[in-house]
Enzyme design. Structure first.
Site, short mmCIF file in Angstrom:
data_model
loop_
_atom_site.label_atom_id
_atom_site.label_comp_id
_atom_site.label_asym_id
_atom_site.label_seq_id
_atom_site.Cartn_x
_atom_site.Cartn_y
_atom_site.Cartn_z
N TRP A 1 2.38 1.66 -3.41
CA TRP A 1 1.37 2.11 -4.37
C TRP A 1 1.37 3.64 -4.47
O TRP A 1 1.16 4.20 -5.54
CB TRP A 1 -0.01 1.62 -3.91
CG TRP A 1 -1.16 2.11 -4.75
CD1 TRP A 1 -1.70 1.52 -5.84
CD2 TRP A 1 -1.92 3.31 -4.54
NE1 TRP A 1 -2.73 2.26 -6.34
CE2 TRP A 1 -2.89 3.38 -5.56
CE3 TRP A 1 -1.87 4.35 -3.60
CZ2 TRP A 1 -3.80 4.42 -5.67
CZ3 TRP A 1 -2.77 5.38 -3.72
CH2 TRP A 1 -3.72 5.41 -4.74
N HIS A 2 1.66 4.28 -3.34
CA HIS A 2 1.62 5.74 -3.33
C HIS A 2 2.74 6.38 -4.13
O HIS A 2 2.59 7.49 -4.62
CB HIS A 2 1.67 6.27 -1.88
CG HIS A 2 0.37 6.10 -1.16
ND1 HIS A 2 0.03 4.94 -0.54
CD2 HIS A 2 -0.68 6.94 -1.01
CE1 HIS A 2 -1.17 5.06 -0.01
NE2 HIS A 2 -1.63 6.26 -0.28
N GLY A 3 3.86 5.71 -4.23
CA GLY A 3 4.93 6.33 -5.01
C GLY A 3 6.20 5.51 -5.00
O GLY A 3 6.42 4.68 -4.11
N PHE B 1 -0.09 10.19 -7.54
CA PHE B 1 -0.04 8.75 -7.31
C PHE B 1 -0.75 8.03 -8.44
O PHE B 1 -0.88 6.87 -8.48
CB PHE B 1 -0.67 8.38 -5.96
CG PHE B 1 -0.05 9.14 -4.81
CD1 PHE B 1 1.32 9.40 -4.81
CD2 PHE B 1 -0.81 9.60 -3.77
CE1 PHE B 1 1.89 10.12 -3.76
CE2 PHE B 1 -0.24 10.30 -2.72
CZ PHE B 1 1.11 10.57 -2.72
N SER C 1 0.84 -1.20 0.00
CA SER C 1 0.00 0.00 0.00
C SER C 1 0.88 1.26 0.00
O SER C 1 0.60 2.22 -0.71
CB SER C 1 -0.91 -0.02 1.23
OG SER C 1 -1.51 1.22 1.40
#
Lengths: 315, 478
Positions: free
Chosen positions: B325-327, B478, B322
């Protein structure tokens, strides 16, 4: 659906009414500064009107307002002079239209503007100037979207001024322009009766000169504006000359290649004659005041002497 | 196109009127209008990346059709992996290529080998992480036979590109949203009014709270080396409210906008800063992503089944993924891992589901225990956000180190922040009173009309007066 559209439409309308009402109410709280820098246009135009025809008009941005001693030119050449230069923020379009308006038969116009200046300028500054001097409304085109932005930010500033005034128990402040704060030397009273800015005379140079740009070359569309000015004043029976602005040697060296190309374009396409050369406008950095275009008193003297020589040779 | 822009203020009413008055002759025309509007909305940034959305849609449509015909498990798996490879392939290339390349080079140089490879100048398509996950939910649900594949390409294209939530979610499930594209739209007055109210509240959160906090957070994080501990703490707090106002504000506008077109999107935020423990926080923050990972990653890899080690492993996997996923930055991975560490004690003590309902339900004041829980959770979150916001891990650690310096108790210079320091607590107070609703301003439904309208006018005036420098929505990157 009908109910939704009517209700949301009415709500939107009520918001608009609320904002208009607030605008009207808050705007009356705001005093317009009589000593505002841009209000100097009133005095300059009054002098031009009083002289009538056959005069020398010094036109352009603040570079001419700061850099010329009109009294000396008048004394030496025996022709009345008015300096209408005020701020380059008004844009070429505005300044050209203003010069056309002021010009009369037999006038000699000396025009000078900072390098690569924009045509449009700042809409807010034009409107601000027109508030002081309504005739200036004819020098630019009304723009609805700009008007909306302008009045919105004005309402915001007025409301915030009142809110902060209430919090700090201070009265709402007078309207000031970002460029020309009331405490600065940039005031109407800083101009003499000829329209020259003298408020900085005797003051030392600031720590760091402003507007020391590094230019990138592109063809300057201001040439078209100057040609337009030339055609319009010719119709009125006036003579236009262009002169390069006063500029520091060091800045010229940094931008040499670009400014040489700029000069080539000017020599090729500009219709009115150019007085002197681009290099003739170069001065030592020490004679500038606060920007790379504003001379101190010593520089003003050199610059004026040079201009008198050029005008004499033209006669 | 930004939600908080003049462009969108013109775009939305025009599309709304066309949708209900011109395209209302058939469902198909309404869906076609949604696709056209969505592609225009997205193309406003960069029309070149529209081809990626279209390509993903075509692939998933064909995979869906293929899955409807395939009974053989091997064939079904090949089809599923085709969709996963294509969608995650795009995401991996655009978002993670340079990250992996740079880290491989660093890893090899650590062992003494020099590899020469130059990173690519890749532009990250806006919202790619969001619509990729949304399209994947379609294929996975069809594969798992939770959803009948659609034969209507228009519906699927509208589902994938639906403009209110295209670029920053909520990440919708095909099982929830896709059937809505196949159902006739009936205009609902109350739903539309509620939508407008939610849009208004979203704009307030974004423009007044997030954008104004951003100015100070950006300055403090950019100059953290020269700041006192107390100022750094203030910077972390500003970012905490910035990210909440920014992202939940976006979600509110998205959900409200969808309502105007007759759609119900899933809730994405449920007052996360009133959570009593970190497990509750993660049930209330970015709900659409958390539940996506729960359903499509956590449960497939075993979830909470199995022994303690398996639970711990799965928890770490879901939080780290997770974060990633943001960066493409180690800061996000550490942020994810840190949240996993916070979560672990609750999981091991089997207390991760003790706070399901909103705090102090039906009451005005929370208990002392609840206040304690909220405070601890809030400060743990603030600490984690430092990793999320920092430029790199060195920056994050030096920032935290700076907070705990001897200057933590020096009064910070709050010049220029006073108004905001008054507004943020008032905002929190309003959120507290509205916490049992879907969004705080939904409280207005219960008020008498004059009161309701006074509050609307105050919010509009606040938005007008406190419009700061327009900031890009954080989650767009993102």
């Amino acid at each position: 659906m009908k109910k939704f559209l009517i209700r949301s439409g009415l709500f939107l309308l009520s918001v608009v009414i609320l904002f208009v009402a607030l605008y009207i109410l808050t705007d009356s709280h705001i005093r317009t500064l009589e000593n505002d820098f841009m209000a100097a246009m009133i005095d300059k135009h009054q002098r031009a009107d009083e002289i009538g025809s056959t005069k020398i008009i010094i036109a352009g941005g603040s570079n001419v307002a700061f850099n010329i001693d009109s009294r000396r030119i008048e004394d030496e050449l025996g022709i009345p002079v008015v300096n209408v230069g005020l701020s380059v923020g008004l844009g070429m379009d505005f300044i050209v239209n203003e010069t056309i308006d002021v010009a009369q038969e037999g006038d000699i116009i000396v025009f000078s503007i900072t390098f690569f200046e924009t045509i449009d300028g700042l809409y807010s500054l034009k409107r601000h100037t027109a508030q002081h001097y309504p005739r200036a409304n004819h020098y630019f085109t009304f723009n609805l979207s700009e008007e909306f932005t302008l009045h919105s930010s004005r309402l915001r500033d007025n409301l915030l001024s009142i809110v902060y005034g209430l919090i700090s128990s201070a009265p709402p402040s007078a309207e000031t322009d970002d460029l020309f704060e009331s405490e600065s030397i940039y005031t109407r009273s800083g101009f003499n009766e000829y329209g020259d800015f003298t408020g900085h005379h005797g003051l030392p140079q600031v720590d760091e000169l402003d507007q020391r740009f590094t230019f990138e070359y592109s063809y300057w569309t201001g040439i078209d504006e100057l040609n337009r000015l030339n055609r319009e004043v010719e119709k009125k029976g006036a003579q236009l000359y262009y002169i390069y602005p006063a500029y520091p040697f060091s800045d010229f060296e940094r931008n040499r290649d670009v400014l040489i190309r700029f000069d080539e374009d000017m020599r090729k396409d500009l219709e009115p004659p150019i007085l002197g050369s681009i290099e003739d406008g170069l001065y030592d950095e020490s004679v500038f005041f606060d920007t790379a275009y504003h001379l101190q008193q010593e520089g003003v003297s050199q610059r004026t002497e040079y201009l008198i020589e050029l005008l004499r040779s033209e006669r | 196109m930004l939600f908080n822009s003049i462009d969108f203020a013109i775009f939305l009413p025009v599309v709304f009127l066309l949708y209900w008055f011109v395209a209302n002759r058939s469902l198909k025309w309404q869906n076609i209008l949604i696709i056209a509007a969505s592609y225009l909305f997205y193309g406003w940034w960069d029309w070149r990346f529209l081809s990626l959305i279209l390509f993903s849609t075509v692939v998933d449509y064909l995979v869906g059709i293929g899955l409807s015909k395939a009974e053989d498990i091997r064939k079904r798996r090949i089809l599923l992996w085709t969709s996963i490879t294509v969608n995650l392939g795009f995401l991996g290339f655009f978002k993670y290529y340079n990250f992996f390349l740079e880290n491989f080079i660093t890893a090899f140089s650590f062992f003494g080998s020099e590899i020469s490879a130059s990173s690519l100048n890749i532009i990250l398509p806006v919202g790619i992480s969001f619509y990729t996950f949304q399209t994947l939910s379609y294929t996975i649900d069809v594969y798992n036979r939770k959803l009948e594949p659609t034969r209507d390409f228009i519906s699927l294209a509208a589902f994938v590109s639906f403009f209110p939530q295209l670029v920053a979610g909520p990440i919708e499930r095909a099982t929830n949203l896709l059937p809505q594209f196949d159902s006739p739209r009936i205009f609902s007055y109350s739903k539309s009014v509620d939508g407008l109210r939610q849009i208004l509240w979203g704009l307030f959160k974004k423009i007044v709270i997030a954008d104004n906090c951003a100015v100070h957070a950006n300055y403090i994080f950019a100059n953290s080396a020269d700041m006192d501990g107390s100022m750094l703490l203030l910077g972390a707090l500003f970012f905490t409210f910035q990210i909440y106002g920014d992202f939940s504000g976006y979600s509110d506008i998205a959900i409200g906008t969808a309502r105007l077109f007759g759609f119900d999107l899933m809730r994405n935020f449920a007052f996360p800063y009133f959570s009593r423990d970190i497990a509750e926080f993660w049930r209330r923050w970015h709900i659409s992503l958390s539940t996506w990972f729960r359903d499509y990653l956590y449960i497939p890899i075993g979830g909470s089944r199995g022994g303690t080690w398996m639970k711990v492993r799965n928890t770490f996997v879901i939080f780290v993924v997770s974060g990633f996923w943001h960066g493409a930055n180690w800061t996000f991975i550490v942020w994810g891992a840190l949240n996993a560490l916070y979560f672990l004690p609750l999981l091991l003590a089997k207390k991760n589901r003790q706070n399901i309902e909103i705090v102090a339900q039906g009451k005005v004041f929370p208990t002392v225990r609840e206040v304690g829980g909220m405070m601890i959770t809030f400060w743990l979150t603030v600490l984690a956000w430092i990793f999320f916001r920092a430029e790199n891990l060195t920056h994050a650690f030096s920032y935290i180190d700076g907070i705990f310096s001897s200057n933590l108790f020096v009064l910070p210079d709050i010049t220029g922040m006073k108004a905001l320091l008054l507004i943020v607590p008032l905002f929190l107070l309003f959120e507290w009173f509205g916490r049992e609703k879907e969004f705080a301003l939904a409280l207005a439904e219960e008020w008498k009309r004059p009161m309701r309208y006074i509050v609307y006018y105050i919010i509009i005036l606040a938005i007008f007066l406190l419009t700061g420098e327009q900031q890009q929505f954080i989650y767009f990157q993102f």
